[in-house]
Design an enzyme around this catalytic site. Structure first.
Site, PDB file in Angstrom:
ATOM      1  N   ALA A   1      19.742  28.330 -19.387  1.00 14.04           N
ATOM      2  CA  ALA A   1      21.037  27.722 -19.708  1.00 14.04           C
ATOM      3  C   ALA A   1      21.359  26.602 -18.725  1.00 14.04           C
ATOM      4  O   ALA A   1      21.845  25.531 -19.114  1.00 14.04           O
ATOM      5  CB  ALA A   1      22.136  28.779 -19.691  1.00 14.04           C
ATOM      6  N   ASP A   2      21.100  26.834 -17.452  1.00 11.53           N
ATOM      7  CA  ASP A   2      21.306  25.794 -16.444  1.00 11.53           C
ATOM      8  C   ASP A   2      20.414  24.586 -16.715  1.00 11.53           C
ATOM      9  O   ASP A   2      20.855  23.429 -16.594  1.00 11.53           O
ATOM     10  CB  ASP A   2      20.973  26.345 -15.052  1.00 11.53           C
ATOM     11  CG  ASP A   2      22.019  27.298 -14.528  1.00 11.53           C
ATOM     12  OD1 ASP A   2      23.210  27.009 -14.665  1.00 11.53           O
ATOM     13  OD2 ASP A   2      21.643  28.343 -13.969  1.00 11.53           O
ATOM     14  N   ILE A   3      19.164  24.857 -17.041  1.00  8.95           N
ATOM     15  CA  ILE A   3      18.215  23.770 -17.289  1.00  8.95           C
ATOM     16  C   ILE A   3      18.643  22.963 -18.520  1.00  8.95           C
ATOM     17  O   ILE A   3      18.594  21.726 -18.524  1.00  8.95           O
ATOM     18  CB  ILE A   3      16.796  24.321 -17.448  1.00  8.95           C
ATOM     19  CG1 ILE A   3      16.308  24.892 -16.111  1.00  8.95           C
ATOM     20  CG2 ILE A   3      15.835  23.247 -17.949  1.00  8.95           C
ATOM     21  CD1 ILE A   3      15.025  25.695 -16.208  1.00  8.95           C
TER      22      ILE A   3
END
Length: 415
Positions: A165-167
Protein backbone atom coordinates in the site's frame (compact mmCIF):
# COMPACT_ATOMS: atom_id res chain seq x y z
CA UNK A 1 22.01 16.47 -16.91
CA UNK A 2 19.24 14.35 -15.43
CA UNK A 3 15.58 15.13 -16.27
CA UNK A 4 14.77 16.81 -12.93
CA UNK A 5 18.04 18.68 -12.45
CA UNK A 6 17.21 22.14 -11.11
CA UNK A 7 14.01 21.01 -9.35
CA UNK A 8 14.01 21.39 -5.55
CA UNK A 9 11.78 19.22 -3.39
CA UNK A 10 11.14 19.92 0.28
CA UNK A 11 9.79 16.84 2.04
CA UNK A 12 8.37 16.44 5.52
CA UNK A 13 8.31 12.69 5.33
CA UNK A 14 8.65 9.51 7.28
CA UNK A 15 8.20 5.76 6.89
CA UNK A 16 7.72 4.50 3.30
CA UNK A 17 5.15 6.16 1.03
CA UNK A 18 6.45 9.74 0.78
CA UNK A 19 10.14 8.74 1.00
CA UNK A 20 9.59 6.32 -1.91
CA UNK A 21 8.02 9.08 -4.01
CA UNK A 22 10.81 11.57 -3.26
CA UNK A 23 13.63 9.08 -3.67
CA UNK A 24 12.46 8.47 -7.22
CA UNK A 25 12.44 12.22 -7.82
CA UNK A 26 16.00 12.30 -6.47
CA UNK A 27 16.95 9.41 -8.77
CA UNK A 28 15.97 11.64 -11.70
CA UNK A 29 18.10 14.53 -10.50
CA UNK A 30 15.84 16.56 -8.20
CA UNK A 31 17.37 18.07 -5.09
CA UNK A 32 15.41 16.55 -2.21
CA UNK A 33 15.73 18.23 1.20
CA UNK A 34 14.40 15.88 3.85
CA UNK A 35 13.23 17.51 7.08
CA UNK A 36 13.68 15.28 10.13
CA UNK A 37 13.25 15.53 13.89
CA UNK A 38 16.52 16.54 15.57
CA UNK A 39 16.40 13.73 18.14
CA UNK A 40 15.21 10.63 16.26
CA UNK A 41 14.79 11.68 12.65
CA UNK A 42 12.51 9.74 10.32
CA UNK A 43 11.23 6.93 12.51
CA UNK A 44 12.03 4.46 9.71
CA UNK A 45 15.66 4.91 10.81
CA UNK A 46 14.77 2.71 13.78
CA UNK A 47 12.79 -0.04 12.04
CA UNK A 48 15.72 -2.47 12.09
CA UNK A 49 19.53 -2.53 12.25
CA UNK A 50 20.21 -5.09 9.53
CA UNK A 51 22.44 -2.98 7.24
CA UNK A 52 25.61 -2.50 9.31
CA UNK A 53 23.44 -1.08 12.08
CA UNK A 54 21.22 0.96 9.75
CA UNK A 55 17.61 0.22 8.86
CA UNK A 56 16.94 -1.62 5.60
CA UNK A 57 13.86 0.51 4.93
CA UNK A 58 15.79 3.75 5.39
CA UNK A 59 18.77 2.92 3.19
CA UNK A 60 16.40 1.72 0.45
CA UNK A 61 14.25 4.86 0.44
CA UNK A 62 16.57 7.76 1.17
CA UNK A 63 19.64 7.77 -1.03
CA UNK A 64 20.54 10.96 -2.92
CA UNK A 65 18.72 13.16 -0.38
CA UNK A 66 19.91 15.87 1.99
CA UNK A 67 18.93 15.67 5.66
CA UNK A 68 18.22 18.71 7.79
CA UNK A 69 17.35 17.93 11.41
CA UNK A 70 15.04 20.75 12.44
CA UNK A 71 12.63 21.43 15.29
CA UNK A 72 9.87 22.82 13.10
CA UNK A 73 7.66 23.62 16.12
CA UNK A 74 10.13 26.16 17.47
CA UNK A 75 9.97 29.77 16.30
CA UNK A 76 13.42 29.69 14.68
CA UNK A 77 12.83 26.24 13.19
CA UNK A 78 9.50 27.29 11.70
CA UNK A 79 11.14 30.36 10.15
CA UNK A 80 13.85 28.23 8.51
CA UNK A 81 11.24 25.72 7.35
CA UNK A 82 9.22 28.43 5.62
CA UNK A 83 12.34 29.82 3.99
CA UNK A 84 13.01 26.36 2.57
CA UNK A 85 9.39 26.09 1.41
CA UNK A 86 9.64 29.44 -0.34
CA UNK A 87 12.63 28.16 -2.33
CA UNK A 88 11.15 24.77 -3.22
CA UNK A 89 9.36 23.84 -6.43
CA UNK A 90 7.63 20.86 -4.82
CA UNK A 91 6.54 20.27 -1.23
CA UNK A 92 5.76 16.71 -0.15
CA UNK A 93 4.38 15.59 3.20
CA UNK A 94 2.91 12.50 4.79
CA UNK A 95 2.56 13.84 8.32
CA UNK A 96 -0.40 13.06 10.54
CA UNK A 97 -3.81 14.57 9.79
CA UNK A 98 -3.69 18.37 10.06
CA UNK A 99 0.03 18.58 10.91
CA UNK A 100 1.07 20.32 7.68
CA UNK A 101 -1.73 22.87 8.09
CA UNK A 102 -0.62 23.62 11.66
CA UNK A 103 2.86 24.31 10.30
CA UNK A 104 1.46 26.68 7.68
CA UNK A 105 2.38 24.27 4.89
CA UNK A 106 -1.04 22.98 3.93
CA UNK A 107 -1.65 23.07 0.20
CA UNK A 108 -4.20 25.90 0.45
CA UNK A 109 -1.82 28.20 2.37
CA UNK A 110 1.22 27.35 0.26
CA UNK A 111 -0.48 27.87 -3.09
CA UNK A 112 -2.27 31.01 -1.93
CA UNK A 113 1.18 32.48 -1.34
CA UNK A 114 2.63 31.04 -4.56
CA UNK A 115 0.30 29.46 -7.14
CA UNK A 116 3.28 27.90 -8.93
CA UNK A 117 4.01 25.54 -6.04
CA UNK A 118 3.31 21.84 -6.38
CA UNK A 119 2.11 20.37 -3.10
CA UNK A 120 1.73 16.62 -2.62
CA UNK A 121 0.02 15.24 0.46
CA UNK A 122 0.06 11.50 1.07
CA UNK A 123 -2.64 10.44 3.52
CA UNK A 124 -3.97 7.21 4.90
CA UNK A 125 -7.67 7.33 4.10
CA UNK A 126 -7.98 10.75 2.42
CA UNK A 127 -8.00 14.25 3.88
CA UNK A 128 -11.81 14.30 3.93
CA UNK A 129 -14.42 11.67 4.66
CA UNK A 130 -15.28 9.64 7.74
CA UNK A 131 -11.78 8.21 8.26
CA UNK A 132 -9.74 11.36 7.66
CA UNK A 133 -8.48 11.42 11.27
CA UNK A 134 -7.70 7.71 11.57
CA UNK A 135 -4.18 6.36 11.51
CA UNK A 136 -3.26 4.20 8.55
CA UNK A 137 -0.47 1.67 8.25
CA UNK A 138 0.28 -0.58 5.32
CA UNK A 139 -1.19 -3.77 6.77
CA UNK A 140 -4.36 -1.99 7.91
CA UNK A 141 -4.88 -0.82 4.34
CA UNK A 142 -4.17 -4.29 2.94
CA UNK A 143 -6.91 -5.59 5.24
CA UNK A 144 -9.47 -2.86 4.52
CA UNK A 145 -9.15 -3.15 0.72
CA UNK A 146 -9.81 -6.89 0.84
CA UNK A 147 -6.30 -7.79 -0.32
CA UNK A 148 -5.54 -9.92 2.73
CA UNK A 149 -8.82 -11.81 2.29
CA UNK A 150 -7.68 -13.11 -1.09
CA UNK A 151 -4.01 -13.71 -0.25
CA UNK A 152 -2.88 -16.94 1.38
CA UNK A 153 -4.08 -20.53 1.36
CA UNK A 154 -7.58 -21.98 1.53
CA UNK A 155 -7.03 -22.42 5.27
CA UNK A 156 -5.63 -19.04 6.22
CA UNK A 157 -5.15 -15.48 4.99
CA UNK A 158 -1.77 -13.80 4.63
CA UNK A 159 -0.47 -10.31 4.11
CA UNK A 160 1.69 -9.39 1.14
CA UNK A 161 5.34 -9.62 2.17
CA UNK A 162 6.25 -6.04 1.20
CA UNK A 163 4.69 -2.66 2.02
CA UNK A 164 2.46 -2.75 -1.02
CA UNK A 165 0.00 0.00 0.00
CA UNK A 166 2.86 2.37 0.81
CA UNK A 167 4.61 1.51 -2.44
CA UNK A 168 1.41 2.04 -4.46
CA UNK A 169 0.87 5.47 -2.86
CA UNK A 170 4.51 6.41 -3.40
CA UNK A 171 4.32 5.47 -7.07
CA UNK A 172 1.18 7.55 -7.64
CA UNK A 173 2.75 10.44 -5.72
CA UNK A 174 5.86 10.25 -7.91
CA UNK A 175 3.93 10.13 -11.18
CA UNK A 176 1.58 12.87 -10.00
CA UNK A 177 4.49 15.22 -9.31
CA UNK A 178 5.96 14.47 -12.74
CA UNK A 179 2.63 15.32 -14.39
CA UNK A 180 2.33 18.50 -12.32
CA UNK A 181 5.84 19.62 -13.28
CA UNK A 182 4.91 19.14 -16.95
CA UNK A 183 1.66 21.04 -16.46
CA UNK A 184 3.51 23.91 -14.78
CA UNK A 185 5.96 24.07 -17.67
CA UNK A 186 3.02 24.44 -20.08
CA UNK A 187 0.63 26.63 -18.08
CA UNK A 188 2.74 28.22 -15.35
CA UNK A 189 0.36 26.86 -12.71
CA UNK A 190 1.32 24.55 -9.87
CA UNK A 191 -0.92 21.83 -8.46
CA UNK A 192 -2.49 20.48 -5.31
CA UNK A 193 -2.04 16.71 -5.25
CA UNK A 194 -3.33 14.13 -2.83
CA UNK A 195 -2.81 10.38 -2.78
CA UNK A 196 -4.16 8.11 -0.06
CA UNK A 197 -2.79 4.68 0.72
CA UNK A 198 -6.34 3.30 0.69
CA UNK A 199 -7.26 4.69 -2.73
CA UNK A 200 -3.90 3.77 -4.27
CA UNK A 201 -4.28 0.13 -3.23
CA UNK A 202 -7.99 0.23 -4.15
CA UNK A 203 -6.90 0.91 -7.74
CA UNK A 204 -4.59 -2.11 -7.63
CA UNK A 205 -7.54 -4.20 -6.45
CA UNK A 206 -9.39 -3.43 -9.70
CA UNK A 207 -9.37 -6.90 -11.24
CA UNK A 208 -10.63 -8.81 -8.18
CA UNK A 209 -13.16 -6.04 -7.57
CA UNK A 210 -14.58 -6.42 -11.10
CA UNK A 211 -14.46 -10.22 -10.81
CA UNK A 212 -16.36 -10.18 -7.51
CA UNK A 213 -18.96 -7.69 -8.72
CA UNK A 214 -19.51 -9.69 -11.91
CA UNK A 215 -19.34 -13.25 -10.59
CA UNK A 216 -21.03 -12.62 -7.26
CA UNK A 217 -18.10 -14.19 -5.41
CA UNK A 218 -14.51 -13.22 -4.86
CA UNK A 219 -11.52 -15.18 -6.20
CA UNK A 220 -10.42 -18.00 -3.94
CA UNK A 221 -7.12 -18.31 -2.11
CA UNK A 222 -4.71 -20.78 -3.69
CA UNK A 223 -1.36 -19.97 -2.15
CA UNK A 224 1.16 -19.36 -4.94
CA UNK A 225 -1.22 -20.69 -7.60
CA UNK A 226 -3.30 -18.38 -9.78
CA UNK A 227 -6.91 -17.97 -8.69
CA UNK A 228 -8.42 -17.94 -12.20
CA UNK A 229 -5.86 -19.65 -14.49
CA UNK A 230 -4.75 -23.30 -14.47
CA UNK A 231 -2.11 -24.61 -14.47
CA UNK A 232 -0.39 -21.53 -13.13
CA UNK A 233 1.55 -22.16 -9.96
CA UNK A 234 4.49 -23.92 -8.28
CA UNK A 235 5.43 -27.54 -8.99
CA UNK A 236 8.45 -29.50 -7.77
CA UNK A 237 10.98 -31.23 -10.01
CA UNK A 238 12.40 -34.65 -9.10
CA UNK A 239 15.44 -33.00 -7.46
CA UNK A 240 13.22 -30.99 -5.10
CA UNK A 241 13.60 -27.59 -6.77
CA UNK A 242 10.34 -25.70 -7.32
CA UNK A 243 9.43 -24.05 -10.59
CA UNK A 244 6.53 -21.69 -11.23
CA UNK A 245 4.69 -22.82 -14.36
CA UNK A 246 2.53 -20.26 -16.19
CA UNK A 247 0.13 -21.52 -18.88
CA UNK A 248 -1.75 -18.65 -20.55
CA UNK A 249 -3.70 -20.20 -23.43
CA UNK A 250 -4.72 -23.42 -25.16
CA UNK A 251 -1.72 -23.73 -27.54
CA UNK A 252 0.59 -23.51 -24.53
CA UNK A 253 -1.37 -26.25 -22.76
CA UNK A 254 -1.06 -28.43 -25.84
CA UNK A 255 2.70 -27.85 -26.06
CA UNK A 256 3.13 -28.52 -22.35
CA UNK A 257 1.43 -31.89 -22.69
CA UNK A 258 3.01 -32.94 -25.98
CA UNK A 259 6.54 -31.51 -25.82
CA UNK A 260 7.33 -31.28 -22.11
CA UNK A 261 5.32 -34.25 -20.81
CA UNK A 262 5.19 -36.38 -24.00
CA UNK A 263 1.58 -37.15 -23.10
CA UNK A 264 -0.80 -36.68 -26.04
CA UNK A 265 -3.64 -38.26 -24.08
CA UNK A 266 -3.45 -35.50 -21.47
CA UNK A 267 -3.63 -32.89 -24.21
CA UNK A 268 -6.77 -34.52 -25.61
CA UNK A 269 -8.53 -34.96 -22.24
CA UNK A 270 -11.91 -33.13 -22.60
CA UNK A 271 -11.82 -32.12 -18.91
CA UNK A 272 -8.89 -29.82 -19.71
CA UNK A 273 -9.96 -28.44 -23.12
CA UNK A 274 -10.17 -24.80 -21.94
CA UNK A 275 -8.91 -22.70 -19.07
CA UNK A 276 -12.41 -22.55 -17.60
CA UNK A 277 -12.57 -26.35 -17.57
CA UNK A 278 -9.06 -26.66 -16.16
CA UNK A 279 -9.92 -24.27 -13.34
CA UNK A 280 -13.09 -26.28 -12.65
CA UNK A 281 -10.96 -29.44 -12.58
CA UNK A 282 -7.99 -27.83 -10.83
CA UNK A 283 -7.25 -30.82 -8.57
CA UNK A 284 -6.98 -33.19 -11.52
CA UNK A 285 -4.80 -30.75 -13.47
CA UNK A 286 -2.50 -30.27 -10.49
CA UNK A 287 -2.20 -34.00 -9.97
CA UNK A 288 -1.22 -34.59 -13.60
CA UNK A 289 1.30 -31.74 -13.71
CA UNK A 290 2.78 -32.74 -10.35
CA UNK A 291 3.26 -36.31 -11.54
CA UNK A 292 5.01 -35.25 -14.74
CA UNK A 293 7.21 -32.68 -13.02
CA UNK A 294 8.23 -35.31 -10.49
CA UNK A 295 9.67 -37.48 -13.27
CA UNK A 296 12.15 -34.86 -14.46
CA UNK A 297 15.02 -32.86 -12.99
CA UNK A 298 15.14 -29.08 -12.94
CA UNK A 299 17.63 -29.04 -15.81
CA UNK A 300 15.48 -31.36 -17.92
CA UNK A 301 12.34 -29.32 -17.27
CA UNK A 302 14.18 -26.09 -18.01
CA UNK A 303 15.32 -27.35 -21.40
CA UNK A 304 11.91 -28.78 -22.33
CA UNK A 305 9.95 -25.71 -21.21
CA UNK A 306 12.27 -23.44 -23.17
CA UNK A 307 11.86 -25.66 -26.23
CA UNK A 308 8.07 -25.53 -25.84
CA UNK A 309 8.18 -21.72 -25.41
CA UNK A 310 6.33 -21.85 -22.12
CA UNK A 311 6.86 -19.29 -19.36
CA UNK A 312 8.38 -20.54 -16.13
CA UNK A 313 10.67 -19.37 -13.35
CA UNK A 314 12.33 -20.49 -10.17
CA UNK A 315 10.58 -19.96 -6.86
CA UNK A 316 13.59 -18.14 -5.44
CA UNK A 317 14.57 -17.12 -1.96
CA UNK A 318 15.65 -13.50 -1.46
CA UNK A 319 19.25 -14.71 -1.30
CA UNK A 320 18.84 -16.36 -4.69
CA UNK A 321 17.29 -13.16 -6.03
CA UNK A 322 20.34 -11.18 -4.87
CA UNK A 323 22.52 -13.44 -7.02
CA UNK A 324 20.13 -13.45 -9.99
CA UNK A 325 21.95 -13.76 -13.33
CA UNK A 326 19.74 -11.15 -15.00
CA UNK A 327 20.78 -8.52 -12.45
CA UNK A 328 24.43 -9.49 -12.79
CA UNK A 329 24.55 -9.71 -16.58
CA UNK A 330 22.63 -6.45 -17.03
CA UNK A 331 24.99 -4.66 -14.60
CA UNK A 332 22.15 -3.53 -12.32
CA UNK A 333 24.12 -3.25 -9.05
CA UNK A 334 25.88 -0.12 -7.80
CA UNK A 335 27.61 0.91 -4.60
CA UNK A 336 25.90 3.57 -2.48
CA UNK A 337 27.56 5.31 0.46
CA UNK A 338 26.10 5.44 3.96
CA UNK A 339 27.44 6.73 7.27
CA UNK A 340 28.56 3.14 7.99
CA UNK A 341 30.22 2.53 4.65
CA UNK A 342 29.19 1.39 1.18
CA UNK A 343 26.22 -0.88 0.49
CA UNK A 344 24.98 -2.54 -2.69
CA UNK A 345 21.83 -1.11 -4.28
CA UNK A 346 19.91 -1.71 -7.47
CA UNK A 347 19.71 0.87 -10.20
CA UNK A 348 16.29 2.54 -10.52
CA UNK A 349 14.16 0.76 -13.13
CA UNK A 350 13.70 3.88 -15.30
CA UNK A 351 16.65 4.18 -17.65
CA UNK A 352 17.51 7.38 -19.54
CA UNK A 353 20.69 6.14 -21.15
CA UNK A 354 23.09 7.97 -18.86
CA UNK A 355 24.35 6.73 -15.50
CA UNK A 356 21.64 7.60 -12.96
CA UNK A 357 22.10 9.39 -9.67
CA UNK A 358 22.96 7.03 -6.80
CA UNK A 359 24.32 9.36 -4.09
CA UNK A 360 24.79 8.70 -0.38
CA UNK A 361 22.13 7.85 2.18
CA UNK A 362 22.31 10.82 4.57
CA UNK A 363 23.04 10.53 8.25
CA UNK A 364 20.57 12.40 10.45
CA UNK A 365 21.34 16.11 10.12
CA UNK A 366 24.19 15.52 7.68
CA UNK A 367 23.28 18.65 5.72
CA UNK A 368 21.76 20.83 8.44
CA UNK A 369 24.62 23.31 8.68
CA UNK A 370 25.14 23.61 4.93
CA UNK A 371 21.44 24.19 4.28
CA UNK A 372 21.24 26.75 7.11
CA UNK A 373 24.18 28.63 5.59
CA UNK A 374 22.34 28.73 2.24
CA UNK A 375 19.52 30.49 4.07
CA UNK A 376 21.91 33.13 5.37
CA UNK A 377 22.43 31.75 8.87
CA UNK A 378 25.90 32.50 10.22
CA UNK A 379 28.15 29.87 11.79
CA UNK A 380 27.71 31.52 15.19
CA UNK A 381 23.93 31.39 14.81
CA UNK A 382 24.15 27.76 13.71
CA UNK A 383 26.09 26.96 16.88
CA UNK A 384 23.34 28.64 18.93
CA UNK A 385 20.62 26.73 17.09
CA UNK A 386 22.43 23.45 17.68
CA UNK A 387 22.96 24.27 21.36
CA UNK A 388 19.25 25.08 21.79
CA UNK A 389 18.13 21.89 20.04
CA UNK A 390 16.48 23.67 17.11
CA UNK A 391 19.01 22.31 14.63
CA UNK A 392 20.61 18.88 14.69
CA UNK A 393 23.96 18.28 13.00
CA UNK A 394 26.54 15.56 12.75
CA UNK A 395 29.08 15.66 15.54
CA UNK A 396 32.72 16.08 14.51
CA UNK A 397 33.51 12.35 14.59
CA UNK A 398 30.47 11.51 12.44
CA UNK A 399 31.33 14.31 10.03
CA UNK A 400 34.89 13.07 9.59
CA UNK A 401 33.62 9.52 9.00
CA UNK A 402 31.06 10.72 6.44
CA UNK A 403 33.69 12.81 4.67
CA UNK A 404 36.06 9.84 4.56
CA UNK A 405 33.39 7.58 3.03
CA UNK A 406 32.45 10.26 0.48
CA UNK A 407 36.08 10.76 -0.51
CA UNK A 408 36.58 7.00 -0.84
CA UNK A 409 33.55 6.76 -3.11
CA UNK A 410 34.69 9.65 -5.28
CA UNK A 411 38.07 8.00 -5.73
CA UNK A 412 36.73 4.51 -6.35
CA UNK A 413 33.69 5.25 -8.50
CA UNK A 414 30.15 4.08 -7.85
CA UNK A 415 30.17 0.55 -9.16
Amino acid sequence: MLPLSGVTVLSLEHAVAAPFATRQLADLGARVIKVERPDTGDFARGYDESVDGLASYFVWLNRSKESIALDVKSECGAKLLHQLADRADVIVQNLGPGAAERLGLGAHDVRRRDPKKIVLSITGWGSTGPWADRKAYDLLVQCETGLVSMTGTPDDVAKVGISIADIAAGMYGFSGVLAALYQRQVTGEGATLEVSLFEALSEWMGQPAHFTAGAGRQPGRFGAAHATISPYGPYSASDGHTLLLAIQNEPEWQRLCEIVFDDAALAADPRFASNTLRVANRDAVDAAVTEHFGRRTTDQLTELLKRAKIAFGGVNTVSEFLDHPVLAERDRWRSVETERGPIRALLPPIGFGDEPRMDRVPALGADSAAIARELGVSDAEIDDLVASGVLGTLDSEQARSADAHTTSTAQGGNR
